[in-house]
Design an enzyme around this catalytic site. Structure first.
Site, mmCIF file in Angstrom:
data_model
loop_
_atom_site.group_PDB
_atom_site.id
_atom_site.type_symbol
_atom_site.label_atom_id
_atom_site.label_comp_id
_atom_site.label_asym_id
_atom_site.label_seq_id
_atom_site.Cartn_x
_atom_site.Cartn_y
_atom_site.Cartn_z
ATOM 1 C CE LYS A 42 -0.381 -0.376 5.044
ATOM 2 N NZ LYS A 42 -1.248 -0.844 6.133
ATOM 3 N NE ARG A 135 -7.272 -0.194 10.666
ATOM 4 C CZ ARG A 135 -6.050 -0.331 10.166
ATOM 5 N NH1 ARG A 135 -5.228 0.716 10.142
ATOM 6 N NH2 ARG A 135 -5.611 -1.478 9.721
ATOM 7 C CE1 TYR A 254 10.665 31.754 4.378
ATOM 8 C CE2 TYR A 254 10.743 29.365 4.469
ATOM 9 C CZ TYR A 254 10.541 30.535 3.749
ATOM 10 O OH TYR A 254 10.233 30.484 2.429
ATOM 11 C CG MET A 302 7.644 23.488 -0.270
ATOM 12 S SD MET A 302 6.404 24.332 -1.255
ATOM 13 C CE MET A 302 5.410 25.138 -0.034
HETATM 14 C C1 LIG Z 1 -0.558 -1.818 6.890
HETATM 15 C C2 LIG Z 1 -1.114 -3.140 7.212
HETATM 16 C C3 LIG Z 1 -0.277 -4.271 7.341
HETATM 17 C C4 LIG Z 1 1.238 -4.172 7.351
HETATM 18 O O1 LIG Z 1 1.680 -3.604 8.572
HETATM 19 P P1 LIG Z 1 3.225 -3.471 8.925
HETATM 20 O O2 LIG Z 1 3.222 -3.000 10.326
HETATM 21 O O3 LIG Z 1 3.796 -2.448 7.985
HETATM 22 O O4 LIG Z 1 3.845 -4.797 8.732
HETATM 23 C C5 LIG Z 1 -0.865 -5.511 7.495
HETATM 24 N N1 LIG Z 1 -2.209 -5.633 7.537
HETATM 25 C C6 LIG Z 1 -3.047 -4.575 7.440
HETATM 26 C C7 LIG Z 1 -4.520 -4.793 7.513
HETATM 27 C C8 LIG Z 1 -2.534 -3.304 7.293
HETATM 28 O O5 LIG Z 1 -3.358 -2.249 7.225
#
Ligand SMILES: *Cc1c(COP(=O)(O)O)cnc(C)c1O
Length: 364
Positions: A42, A135, A254, A302
């Protein structure tokens, strides 16, 4: 699969990604957990570049890849990935047709969504079970609400997500009891059960059918108590784009947050917070120049960050290591994150906004 344009030799800033180290991390955590991988790619593989990561890990025979959005899954398909792609967070039904067109596997936790996903042309789903993150997914003690939907169309898999695996066994034990109780409410055991993220997989043998590591693959350790440590995978480098003398009493950047106590030599590095080098690192972080630590001085801007190079000979065009190894010293994501303070995940995922990537290792 698609290839990204390489940074030109005169790029002002870039990421160096070691694909061999990535593969060794993947092998190490898979061997330790004793099961297959589903690498989490992701957020463009935490900033490392999802197409290149998927291509590099294809040889490890993962079950599939996990992403966070339909768009990310569609992009992976476009990059040539043919294995299953699991979207872990909830997806709104409006996106079901796009997900089906790319043959993504959705994680569902609402009974009504199962039939909608099938009607949209979905071919597989995993049951998302909330055992304590609060969640996403169906609550562990409400899984009977999914029973009828699972009878009509059995989920291929079921999973949960740990909220504090890096803090040890206690919360994991409670979550796994809930996970087991939830699974007992289903008409049958799904083919694929999975739960372990990096922190869990680095601490024990897997109890399920695959692990879902993310951050470990990209070279960031998951806290004290982990039995395994990853190798670094990512370095951030940038060039010196200007150099000047600053006299006693004069300020840098800055708001005059750094003032010279004597005559100093100040170099400008061509990277700033728009590249993900967080503003809060100003006046705190170090960079490596010719293997020596130098101080970041003044507020990060930036597009530019200033360092005090009074003690290290250098000129315009020289390379500075912002994160990663140079000589015997190394600046880790954990070190930078602790200065902010932020989590190393935030730091890593942010450090790619405008940076090109240079891949090294076989298959680069
Ligand atoms: C992001 C995520 C992972 C991976 O987590 P890490 O701590 O980076 O290994 C695994 N399962 C779900 C559902 C996640 O959202």
């Amino acid at each position: 699969m698609d290839r990204q344009p390489l940074p030109p030799d005169d790029a002002r800033a870039w990421l160096d990604v070691d694909l061999d180290a990535l593969r060794r991390n993947a092998r190490r955590i898979a061997a330790h957990s004793g099961t297959r991988l589903t690498p989490v790619v992701k957020a463009d593989a935490y900033g490392v570049g999802a197409p290149a990561v998927a291509r590099a890990l294809e040889g490890e025979a993962p079950w599939g890849f996990a992403v966070a959005t339909v768009t990310e899954g569609v992009a992976l398909r476009a990059a040539g990935v043919t294995r299953p792609i699991l979207v872990c967070p909830p997806v709104l039904p409006a996106e079901f047709p796009a997900a089906a067109a790319s043959k993504l596997t959705l994680a569902l936790g609402q009974g009504g969504h199962v039939d909608q996903w099938k009607a949209a042309g979905g071919t597989a789903w995993h049951l998302s079970i909330d055992t304590g993150m609060s969640r996403a997914g169906v609550r562990w003690d409400e899984v009977d609400a999914m029973h009828a939907a699972a009878l009509r169309w059995a989920p291929e898999g079921a999973f949960t997500h740990f909220m504090a695996a890096e803090r040890g066994e206690a919360s994991m034990t409670e979550q796994e009891e809930r996970f087991r109780a939830a699974l007992a409410q289903l008409p049958e055991r799904p083919l694929l059960l999975h739960a372990e993220n990096s922190a869990a997989a680095a601490r024990r043998t897997s109890r399920y059918d695959f692990i879902r590591p993310g951050v470990f693959l990209y070279g960031v350790g998951s806290g004290p108590g982990a039995q395994l440590l990853p190798e670094p995978v990512v370095a951030v480098r940038a060039r010196i784009t200007d150099v000047r003398r600053v006299e006693r009493g004069e300020s840098v950047s800055y708001d005059a947050q750094w003032i010279a106590h004597g005559s100093r030599r100040i170099a400008t590095v061509g990277l700033g917070y728009a590249d993900g080098y967080l503003r809060a690192l100003g006046n705190r972080a170090h960079m490596l120049l010719r293997g020596k630590r130098v101080n970041v001085v003044g507020v990060v801007t930036m597009d530019m960050t200033m360092i005090d190079v009074t003690d290290v000979p250098c000129e315009i065009g020289d390379t500075v290591t912002v994160m990663g190894a140079d000589g015997d010293d190394v600046i880790t994501a954990e070190e930078l994150a602790a200065l902010v303070p932020a989590s190393p995940y935030e730091l890593l995922t942010g450090l790619h906004l405008r940076l090109m990537r240079r891949y090294a290792g076989s298959g680069a």
